[in-house]
Scaffold this active site. Structure first.
Site, PDB file in Angstrom:
ATOM      1  N   GLU A  94       0.856  -1.185   0.000  1.00 30.25           N
ATOM      2  CA  GLU A  94       0.000   0.000   0.000  1.00 30.25           C
ATOM      3  C   GLU A  94       0.894   1.238   0.000  1.00 30.25           C
ATOM      4  OE1 GLU A  94      -2.033   1.365   3.507  1.00 30.25           O
ATOM      5  OE2 GLU A  94      -0.931  -0.043   4.771  1.00 30.25           O
ATOM      6  N   ASP A 196      16.143  -4.228  11.908  1.00 30.78           N
ATOM      7  CA  ASP A 196      16.964  -3.274  11.146  1.00 30.78           C
ATOM      8  C   ASP A 196      16.463  -1.858  11.438  1.00 30.78           C
ATOM      9  OD1 ASP A 196      18.897  -2.305   9.446  1.00 30.78           O
ATOM     10  OD2 ASP A 196      17.896  -2.918   7.595  1.00 30.78           O
TER      11      ASP A 196
END
Length: 292
Positions: A94, A196
């Site tokens: 999206e 991360d």
């Protein structure tokens, strides 16, 4: 040559709505993938592209985003579809109009991350391997944190670096031999971690809700996310105040576990980019060895 019609058709099959990307805008996608904003008169999507043989990387990223979607108070991009077409692998998400984190969103992010870390598993690792940057990240499940961090993180990274930088391998072997002393008695819960967490992988949406993306998901010590957040910057003191206020810091984090967890990312950067990351990795290892 990008097969735009093939990608549009994959989106249409998944959404059940006709889609023809009349608007294609190249956007920043980091150093690993190329990225585009696609749109027609009614819909917009975010597209990542890489070589067809990197589809497993996108498949793991899609699964990681779904895993992070359990969190409350955070927005995680919804996966639309992924696959291969022609010479390319693709991941469609999206589209979110991302903005830099405002002060209030920094606070919300700290609180929401602490809440996300409360999502736990029975063992460390994950049900699939993934990547950290473009480096392979093994996630084989393990019942003990010390062994998981030694084998699946430090040893795996050091093994990849040893043929290129023998000095790192020698210091790494010495560090692995004393890891049980550095992590003595530390038995964290296997928390859901982003993996991360640096400033380039967080933002907020137009409503001010923090957004997490580009994960390297697994279940591990929650402090690994905090150590990474401190390593490369991008987070204001408001973030850390909110996080540690919600879930206080444990003894031994600042001087032992923080540099130990940051080392994994320094080694990865040494592997990907070389340069001063090699020297910095050796400095951190030698500093940790001096504590034993």
């Amino acid at each position: 040559m990008i097969d735009w019609e093939g990608i549009d058709a994959a989106i249409a099959r998944t959404t059940g709505r006709r889609f023809a990307s009349g608007h294609r805008t190249r956007v920043g996608g980091g150093s690993i993938n190329s990225a585009y904003r696609l749109g027609d008169a009614r819909q917009r999507f975010f597209l990542k592209l890489n070589r067809a043989d990197r589809h497993a990387m996108f498949e793991a990223e899609a699964a990681g985003l779904a895993e992070l979607g359990q969190a409350v108070g955070l927005r995680v991009p919804r996966v639309v579809t992924h696959g291969t077409v022609g010479a390319h692998a693709f991941l469609v998400l999206e589209y979110i109009a991302l903005q830099p984190l405002a002060p209030a969103a920094m606070t919300r992010l700290g609180e929401a991350l602490a809440d996300m870390h409360g999502i736990v598993a029975a063992r460390y690792g994950w049900d699939r391997d993934n990547t950290i940057g473009s480096s392979a990240q093994p996630n084989a499940r393990h019942p003990h944190w010390l062994e998981f961090w030694r084998e699946n993180r430090l040893a795996a990274m050091l093994d990849a670096l040893a043929p290129i930088h023998p000095g790192l391998g020698r210091d790494g072997d010495a560090l692995l031999a004393v890891l049980d002393e550095l992590l003595a008695g530390h038995r964290p819960e296997p928390s859901l971690v982003h993996g991360d967490l640096w400033g380039g992988n967080v933002a907020m949406d137009e409503a001010g809700t923090p957004v997490l993306y580009d994960p390297a998901v697994y279940y591990g010590d929650r402090e690994t996310d905090l150590a990474m957040a401190e390593l490369f910057g991008g987070f204001s003191p408001l973030f850390f105040e909110a996080y540690w206020g919600a879930w206080p810091m444990s003894p031994g984090y600042r001087y032992v576990r923080r540099p130990l967890y940051q080392l994994y990312h320094l080694l990865n950067h040494a592997r990907l980019f070389g340069g001063h990351y090699v020297a910095e990795s050796r400095r951190v290892m030698q500093s940790l060895l001096a504590r034993v």
